[in-house]
Design a protein around this motif. Structure first.
Motif, PDB file in Angstrom:
ATOM      1  N   THR A 111       0.823  -1.219   0.000  1.00  9.19           N
ATOM      2  CA  THR A 111       0.000   0.000   0.000  1.00  9.19           C
ATOM      3  C   THR A 111       0.854   1.264   0.000  1.00  9.19           C
ATOM      4  OG1 THR A 111      -0.228  -0.082   2.412  1.00  9.19           O
ATOM      5  CG2 THR A 111      -1.990  -1.103   1.089  1.00  9.19           C
ATOM      6  N   VAL A 112       2.173   1.142   0.298  1.00 13.30           N
ATOM      7  CA  VAL A 112       3.058   2.308   0.240  1.00 13.30           C
ATOM      8  C   VAL A 112       3.480   2.607  -1.200  1.00 13.30           C
ATOM      9  CG1 VAL A 112       3.936   1.884   2.575  1.00 13.30           C
ATOM     10  CG2 VAL A 112       5.235   1.034   0.605  1.00 13.30           C
ATOM     11  N   LEU A 113       3.138   1.706  -2.127  1.00 13.06           N
ATOM     12  CA  LEU A 113       3.539   1.841  -3.525  1.00 13.06           C
ATOM     13  C   LEU A 113       2.446   2.504  -4.354  1.00 13.06           C
ATOM     14  CD1 LEU A 113       5.054  -1.733  -3.979  1.00 13.06           C
ATOM     15  CD2 LEU A 113       6.267   0.374  -3.392  1.00 13.06           C
ATOM     16  N   ASP A 114       2.726   2.676  -5.614  1.00 13.57           N
ATOM     17  CA  ASP A 114       1.772   3.223  -6.564  1.00 13.57           C
ATOM     18  C   ASP A 114       0.510   2.353  -6.568  1.00 13.57           C
ATOM     19  OD1 ASP A 114       0.331   3.805  -8.942  1.00 13.57           O
ATOM     20  OD2 ASP A 114       2.157   4.431  -9.958  1.00 13.57           O
ATOM     21  N   PRO A 115      -0.683   2.953  -6.446  1.00 13.90           N
ATOM     22  CA  PRO A 115      -1.927   2.176  -6.436  1.00 13.90           C
ATOM     23  C   PRO A 115      -2.109   1.278  -7.667  1.00 13.90           C
ATOM     24  CG  PRO A 115      -2.362   4.451  -5.822  1.00 13.90           C
ATOM     25  CD  PRO A 115      -0.923   4.375  -6.246  1.00 13.90           C
ATOM     26  N   VAL A 116      -1.523   1.649  -8.793  1.00 13.67           N
ATOM     27  CA  VAL A 116      -1.617   0.830  -9.999  1.00 13.67           C
ATOM     28  C   VAL A 116      -0.952  -0.525  -9.755  1.00 13.67           C
ATOM     29  CG1 VAL A 116      -0.877   0.624 -12.412  1.00 13.67           C
ATOM     30  CG2 VAL A 116      -1.726   2.819 -11.549  1.00 13.67           C
ATOM     31  N   PHE A 117       0.211  -0.508  -9.112  1.00 14.31           N
ATOM     32  CA  PHE A 117       0.913  -1.754  -8.801  1.00 14.31           C
ATOM     33  C   PHE A 117       0.077  -2.613  -7.858  1.00 14.31           C
ATOM     34  CE2 PHE A 117       3.943  -4.152  -6.130  1.00 14.31           C
ATOM     35  CZ  PHE A 117       4.547  -4.921  -7.108  1.00 14.31           C
ATOM     36  N   VAL A 118      -0.517  -1.991  -6.844  1.00 13.40           N
ATOM     37  CA  VAL A 118      -1.350  -2.720  -5.877  1.00 13.40           C
ATOM     38  C   VAL A 118      -2.558  -3.335  -6.583  1.00 13.40           C
ATOM     39  CG1 VAL A 118      -2.715  -2.536  -3.757  1.00 13.40           C
ATOM     40  CG2 VAL A 118      -0.580  -1.243  -3.973  1.00 13.40           C
ATOM     41  N   ASP A 119      -3.186  -2.578  -7.483  1.00 15.08           N
ATOM     42  CA  ASP A 119      -4.334  -3.100  -8.240  1.00 15.08           C
ATOM     43  C   ASP A 119      -3.930  -4.292  -9.103  1.00 15.08           C
ATOM     44  OD1 ASP A 119      -6.056  -1.266  -7.126  1.00 15.08           O
ATOM     45  OD2 ASP A 119      -5.938   0.141  -8.819  1.00 15.08           O
ATOM     46  N   MET A 120      -2.751  -4.204  -9.715  1.00 12.82           N
ATOM     47  CA  MET A 120      -2.265  -5.318 -10.532  1.00 12.82           C
ATOM     48  C   MET A 120      -2.084  -6.573  -9.676  1.00 12.82           C
ATOM     49  SD  MET A 120       0.470  -3.441 -13.048  1.00 12.82           S
ATOM     50  CE  MET A 120       0.831  -4.886 -14.032  1.00 12.82           C
ATOM     51  N   LEU A 121      -1.524  -6.402  -8.481  1.00 14.39           N
ATOM     52  CA  LEU A 121      -1.345  -7.544  -7.582  1.00 14.39           C
ATOM     53  C   LEU A 121      -2.697  -8.138  -7.187  1.00 14.39           C
ATOM     54  CD1 LEU A 121       1.481  -6.303  -5.166  1.00 14.39           C
ATOM     55  CD2 LEU A 121       1.649  -8.159  -6.824  1.00 14.39           C
ATOM     56  N   LYS A 122      -3.635  -7.269  -6.839  1.00 16.52           N
ATOM     57  CA  LYS A 122      -4.960  -7.732  -6.407  1.00 16.52           C
ATOM     58  C   LYS A 122      -5.693  -8.463  -7.528  1.00 16.52           C
ATOM     59  CE  LYS A 122      -5.882  -4.273  -2.838  1.00 16.52           C
ATOM     60  NZ  LYS A 122      -6.665  -3.084  -2.493  1.00 16.52           N
TER      61      LYS A 122
END
Length: 192
Positions: A111-122
């Motif tokens: 969650t400390v990273l770019d939200p795009v990266f988090v969305d890709m992981l999810k």
């Protein structure tokens, strides 16, 4: 994180009145391996979204890169810090190999990273060699689970292996920049 560790180590080496002249006398066995592995990783990162063949085999390529990298570190383990770097890389290799060639990343830590990266992981999308850490992840505690944020200039998530690897890199660079400068009998990597 590795490049950050190298840069920080060099800066501290200069603050300790060190020099990069030790690089001129430093020799490793099969020194060409490291730049080739780095180039392969960069090419896979760039091409995996453009060439289906690369995307399909990227996890196997990452495992192979780690195996060759471990070999390189092992045959050069007599250099100061290399055994510690080897341990860090081995820990990363274990978790990547146990999870099909992908480094698991904690979504909570990410969650400390770019939200795009988090969305890709999810969404289960692959990003380079990363995938979401789940309840079925093997050796999840060795994955990218440590968030780094302010005051650090670049938010990121790292693994225990990354931390250990950076300790080894720091020891090596300090030895190369400071100790080798003060030791007239420096023979290109002999440990004291």
């Amino acid at each position: 994180m590795v490049f950050d560790g190298i840069l920080l180590s060099i800066i501290i080496g200069f603050l300790r009145k060190g020099s990069l002249k030790g690089l001129a006398d430093f020799h490793v066995k099969h020194g060409w391996i490291f730049p080739v592995l780095l180039l392969i990783e960069v090419l896979v990162f760039i091409l995996q979204d453009k060439i289906l063949f690369v995307k399909t085999l990227s996890n196997y390529i990452y495992i192979l890169v780690y195996i060759v990298g471990l070999f390189f570190l092992y045959i050069n383990r007599h250099h100061r810090g290399f055994t510690i770097i080897l341990i860090g890389v081995l820990l990363n290799f274990i978790v990547i190999a146990a999870n099909g060639g992908r480094m698991p990343v904690s979504i909570e830590a990410a969650t400390v990273l770019d939200p795009v990266f988090v969305d890709m992981l999810k969404n289960g999308d692959l990003y380079a060699k990363h995938q979401a850490l789940t309840s079925t992840t093997n050796f999840g505690f060795l994955g990218d689970i440590i968030p780094i944020t302010d005051p650090y200039p670049k938010s990121q998530v790292i693994s225990i292996g990354d931390v250990i690897m950076n300790i080894g890199i720091f020891i090596f660079i300090q030895w190369l920049m400071v100790t080798s400068r003060r030791t007239p009998s420096f023979k290109g990597g002999e440990t004291a």
